[in-house]
Design an enzyme around this catalytic site. Structure first.
Site, PDB file in Angstrom:
ATOM      1  CB  SER A 182      36.867  45.855  24.467  1.00 24.55           C
ATOM      2  OG  SER A 182      35.634  46.515  24.592  1.00 24.55           O
ATOM      3  CG  HIS A 210      41.401  45.482  23.642  1.00 25.35           C
ATOM      4  ND1 HIS A 210      41.274  44.247  24.123  1.00 25.35           N
ATOM      5  CD2 HIS A 210      40.364  46.220  24.323  1.00 25.35           C
ATOM      6  CE1 HIS A 210      40.453  44.165  25.040  1.00 25.35           C
ATOM      7  NE2 HIS A 210      39.917  45.290  25.136  1.00 25.35           N
ATOM      8  CE  LYS A 239      41.689  44.618  28.797  1.00 25.26           C
ATOM      9  NZ  LYS A 239      40.661  45.896  28.703  1.00 25.26           N
TER      10      LYS A 239
HETATM   11  C1  LIG Z   1      40.020  46.426  29.657  1.00 27.60           C
HETATM   12  C2  LIG Z   1      39.607  47.663  29.233  1.00 27.60           C
HETATM   13  C3  LIG Z   1      39.635  48.794  30.200  1.00 27.60           C
HETATM   14  C4  LIG Z   1      39.792  48.422  31.536  1.00 27.60           C
HETATM   15  O1  LIG Z   1      41.116  48.184  31.825  1.00 27.60           O
HETATM   16  P1  LIG Z   1      41.632  47.475  33.121  1.00 27.60           P
HETATM   17  O2  LIG Z   1      43.165  47.733  33.306  1.00 27.60           O
HETATM   18  O3  LIG Z   1      41.316  45.919  32.657  1.00 27.60           O
HETATM   19  O4  LIG Z   1      40.679  47.975  34.183  1.00 27.60           O
HETATM   20  C5  LIG Z   1      39.404  50.196  29.594  1.00 27.60           C
HETATM   21  N1  LIG Z   1      39.194  50.248  28.339  1.00 27.60           N
HETATM   22  C6  LIG Z   1      39.015  49.333  27.784  1.00 27.60           C
HETATM   23  C7  LIG Z   1      38.574  49.540  26.098  1.00 27.60           C
HETATM   24  C8  LIG Z   1      39.117  48.058  27.928  1.00 27.60           C
HETATM   25  O5  LIG Z   1      39.082  47.042  27.118  1.00 27.60           O
END
Ligand SMILES: *Cc1c(COP(=O)(O)O)cnc(C)c1O
Length: 386
Positions: A182, A210, A239
């Site tokens: 991330s 991602h 996302k």
């Molecule tokens: C953003 C993210 C999460 C968490 O997801 P949310 O839906 O925002 O709680 C988990 N793992 C990774 C690698 C992330 O970037």
């Protein structure tokens, strides 16, 4: 009330501030998009959102949510196992299973809740979890909560992972890795890891947060792109899919195990039906219309080429481009200067990234125009110096 918590807060905030690590909230006064408006009426080109495909404010998603909202109301009012289940949850899980090519899928209320719930269900005392050093905080917390022995392997280092697997026996053993990391935007060596897991009888769990919607011919993620199978595939709806929530794509038995035992499912109110409807609309878009994904990848190639022209290292692995600056103050100052040039690029500091690697993190969207990207590159040149 003796004001103790307030005094603890003051002490902790002063400590954070003296290390350049104090953070503030800044509300938007607009919808998400390639440009956003911040309080104070400042319009900025947005390089800090995970809305990679520009779907968070998409008319079709909003229409799907609005119609489900009218029919089903706002809140789900209970957990899935009680009365928080609805046809919108089921339809979404079917859509996810089809996207991922798995027998089943189970919704979670967020990616964070998915990782914590999944890891703490499938592993426990006597088990071993092998976790990449740069995995997301929610994976780290899931490992801790599971009470399994957690063996952290050096970032993307398959040879080191093989040695650690050879020397750490256990009842159940699981490798867990983000597929796209991330804060660096680089990719896990999934083919190699998957082959190693196969040889050594270790299960594989991947976090596609991602990569969902971004990678693979139909947007299922990096596993799809590389033709790799993982036992447990976690992806997010929050996302690139522009909605909210997350899922684990798995077999029907794993799904049933999880909704019986994963505490973040059992003890938490389920997602609002309207959000599920929006996510279902998003998945049909992502699967059957590669337009937004193609636009995103054009932007990725354009921006990477521009960074290289500035003498900065740049991959073409994902929509995430870190510009590492070192101390937190440097990242803060650079972010302020970019903001003066009309760009929103939030500084990323510890504990989100390791000490000494504070950075600007550019996240691209399909909605960015070439002009947006060119302005970012010009501003970056001025900030970074040549
Ligand atoms: C953003 C993210 C999460 C968490 O997801 P949310 O839906 O925002 O709680 C988990 N793992 C990774 C690698 C992330 O970037």
């Amino acid at each position: 009330m003796n004001g103790l918590a307030g005094r603890w807060a003051t002490e902790e905030l002063e400590a954070l501030s003296s290390r350049g690590l104090l953070r503030h909230l800044e509300p938007l006064t607009s919808a998400q998009g390639p440009t956003v408006v911040l309080s104070g009426n400042e319009t900025l080109i947005n390089f800090s959102s995970n809305d990679y495909l520009g779907l968070a404010n998409d008319p079709a998603l909003k229409a799907a949510a609005a119609s489900a909202l009218q029919a089903f109301g706002v809140g789900a009012a209970a957990s899935r196992l009680i009365t928080g289940d609805s046809t919108h949850h089921r339809t979404l899980e079917h859509a996810i299973a089809q996207l991922e090519g798995t027998e089943a899928a189970l919704l979670f209320n967020s990616g964070y809740a998915a990782n914590v719930g999944l890891l703490s269900t499938v592993c426990g005392e006597g088990d071993v979890i092998f976790s990449d050093a740069l995995n997301h905080a929610s994976v780290i917390d899931g490992c801790r909560l599971s009470r399994a022995k957690t063996v952290v392997f050096p970032h993307r280092d398959v040879a080191a992972l093989a040695r650690l697997i050879a020397t750490h026996p256990g009842r159940r053993r699981l490798v867990v890795t983000d597929t796209i990391f991330s804060m660096d935007g680089d990719r896990a060596p999934l083919k190699e890891i998957s082959a190693l897991c196969e040889q050594t009888e270790v299960a594989l769990m991947v976090d596609e947060a991602h990569a969902t919607g971004v990678c693979g011919p139909t947007g299922a993620g990096l596993c799809e792109e590389l033709g790799v199978a993982a036992d447990l595939r976690m992806g997010t709806l929050s996302k690139a899919l522009g909605a909210f929530g997350a899922y684990v794509a798995c077999t029907a038995d794993v799904r049933q195990w999880l909704f019986n035992r994963a505490r973040s499912v059992v003890f938490s109110t389920s997602l609002p039906p309207a959000i599920c409807a929006a996510a279902t609309a998003s998945i049909s878009r992502v699967r059957f219309d590669s337009g937004p994904r193609d636009a995103l990848w054009r932007n990725i190639r354009f921006f990477a080429a521009g960074l290289r022209q500035l003498g900065l290292p740049a991959h073409e692995d994902s929509a995430i481009f870190p510009v590492v600056l070192g101390p937190p103050e440097k990242a803060l100052a650079a972010s302020r200067r970019l903001r003066d040039a009309g760009l929103l690029v939030k500084p990323i500091r510890p504990p989100t990234v390791p000490e000494g690697t504070s950075r600007l993190r550019f996240a691209l969207s399909a909605g960015h125009t070439e002009e947006h990207l060119t302005r970012a590159l010009k501003a970056l040149e001025a900030v970074h110096g040549r």
